[in-house]
Design an enzyme around this catalytic site. Sequence first.
Site, short mmCIF file in Angstrom:
data_model
loop_
_atom_site.label_atom_id
_atom_site.label_comp_id
_atom_site.label_asym_id
_atom_site.label_seq_id
_atom_site.Cartn_x
_atom_site.Cartn_y
_atom_site.Cartn_z
N SER A 1 -10.95 -0.90 -0.31
CA SER A 1 -9.54 -1.33 -0.32
C SER A 1 -9.46 -2.68 -0.93
O SER A 1 -8.34 -2.94 -1.55
CB SER A 1 -8.97 -1.69 1.09
N HIS B 1 -14.36 -2.09 5.65
CA HIS B 1 -12.92 -2.92 5.93
C HIS B 1 -13.59 -3.44 7.28
O HIS B 1 -14.46 -3.04 8.29
CB HIS B 1 -11.89 -1.94 6.45
N ASN C 1 1.00 -1.34 -0.06
CA ASN C 1 0.04 -0.05 0.07
C ASN C 1 0.81 1.34 0.23
O ASN C 1 0.26 2.45 0.33
CB ASN C 1 -0.83 -0.08 1.09
N LYS D 1 -0.51 3.97 4.51
CA LYS D 1 -0.52 3.48 2.95
C LYS D 1 0.16 4.64 2.09
O LYS D 1 1.40 4.73 2.12
CB LYS D 1 -2.14 3.72 2.64
N GLU E 1 -16.05 3.73 2.81
CA GLU E 1 -14.67 4.06 2.45
C GLU E 1 -14.60 5.13 1.39
O GLU E 1 -15.51 5.33 0.76
CB GLU E 1 -14.05 2.73 2.25
N HIS F 1 -7.30 4.75 1.66
CA HIS F 1 -6.61 4.46 0.44
C HIS F 1 -6.73 5.71 -0.50
O HIS F 1 -6.23 5.51 -1.70
CB HIS F 1 -7.32 3.18 -0.27
N ASP G 1 -13.91 6.49 5.71
CA ASP G 1 -12.62 6.26 6.06
C ASP G 1 -11.88 6.34 4.47
O ASP G 1 -12.20 5.40 3.81
CB ASP G 1 -12.73 4.78 6.59
C1 LIG Z 1 -10.14 1.01 4.73
C2 LIG Z 1 -9.18 0.51 5.64
N1 LIG Z 1 -9.34 1.23 7.12
C3 LIG Z 1 -8.34 1.05 8.02
C4 LIG Z 1 -7.69 0.25 7.72
C5 LIG Z 1 -6.57 0.20 8.75
O1 LIG Z 1 -5.35 0.99 8.73
P1 LIG Z 1 -4.03 0.57 9.50
O2 LIG Z 1 -3.12 -0.30 8.74
O3 LIG Z 1 -3.40 1.92 9.76
O4 LIG Z 1 -4.51 0.01 10.88
C6 LIG Z 1 -7.12 -0.26 6.73
C7 LIG Z 1 -6.05 -1.31 6.43
O5 LIG Z 1 -5.82 -2.12 5.59
C8 LIG Z 1 -8.17 -0.28 5.56
O6 LIG Z 1 -7.95 -0.80 4.27
#
Ligand SMILES: Cc1ncc(COP(=O)(O)O)c(C=O)c1O
Length: 392
Positions: free
Chosen positions: A188, A141, A55, A246, A184, A216, A213
Amino acid sequence: MSTTAAGADPETWLAARLADVTPPGGPRRRERLHPVGGAWVRTADGYRLLNFAGNDYLGLATHPAVVQAAQQALQQYGTGSGASQLMSGYREVHHQLEQELCRFTGRPACALFASGYQANLAVLPALVGPGALLCMDQRVHASLVDAALLSRARVVRFRHLDLADLARKLEIGPVGRRRVVVTEGVFSMEGDSPSMEALARLCHQHDAMLVVDDAHGFGVLGEHGGGITAALDSSQVPVLIGTFGKALGAAGAFVAGSSTLIALLEQCARTLIYTTALPPALAAAALAALTQLRRADGPRARLARNIAAWRRLAQQQGLVLQDSETPIQPFPVVASEQACLLSQALRERGLLVPAMRPPTVPEGASRLRISLSALHDTADLRQLAEALAACT
Ligand SMILES: Cc1ncc(COP(=O)(O)O)c(C=O)c1O
């Protein structure tokens, strides 16, 4: 359901549990991989693989200016923060990063977290409790799913990106019930995005609070990498989450919004209050990475060229791609076993492309998750397109 016999010794118990949770296609495994320059990694037994499994979309994890900023912060602050943010672990560099993030996202306030997972676990239980309604896109996620469970609100899932379905779900009564919509920015596993303005409008019509969120999208999309919500303000997207692990190449995360939102998190976000603050060197790295995003012909421009080149080269090979204008370029394979075999065949050609299987993706929707980076060059992308065409 567990097949574990009651009263078995611990090893028998663990082995039975392991058999229960191992997916078809074989167990997941962690592998030691060493970065060796560009998009290449070396395996523990000495093979070089071209990495399409990360990522680090902009290659900032190894960018000299970012690494140097982290090194200087190590000298200045030491390794760990030594305490939670509310005790004595909040440093000047944390504060500077928050201020820069506010400028980047156009939000008045911001709070840092040690990871995106923790930021998500903080946000939903802080916003709502039992009696509230949480409407979440079906593909969000795992961290948001867990956060929703922790909140104990009523959770309703709407079809992926389907605003008509969301509108129906938002009608669930009673009137006056608190409603939160969770999505999101860039999904992801799909690389796609909701229509953010339409989503914000729908939430406004239903008095629902929108939580995005943008793990990405932050750093990649929007002007200067401000993310998918860059053009929207905090009245439209009141809660914005972004991560540093990421596109920024570091680790950690932030929540941005109004100063009331951040005051609320300071009072009740358990993953802010009860955990050691983000190491200062990582905050310094994230801060330096933000500076790189502003460079006109920097890594963001290289990534955009790579995404366009990949799609062109793959189409020339007759590969059918899912729509995605982001570095996440899924290649649908359907069955888990087939996805694993394809991933293995690519590996034998020197390409690291992970197979994504349930429960990470829905049943029958296994895929390769190809992730592109500013570190790839056209020859790398051509190699992947030709190998994928040869193996399918
Ligand atoms: C959409 C999403 N939110 C949160 C996270 C978690 O982030 P972190 O890796 O900083 O814990 C991820 C991780 O893959 C993600 O894809």
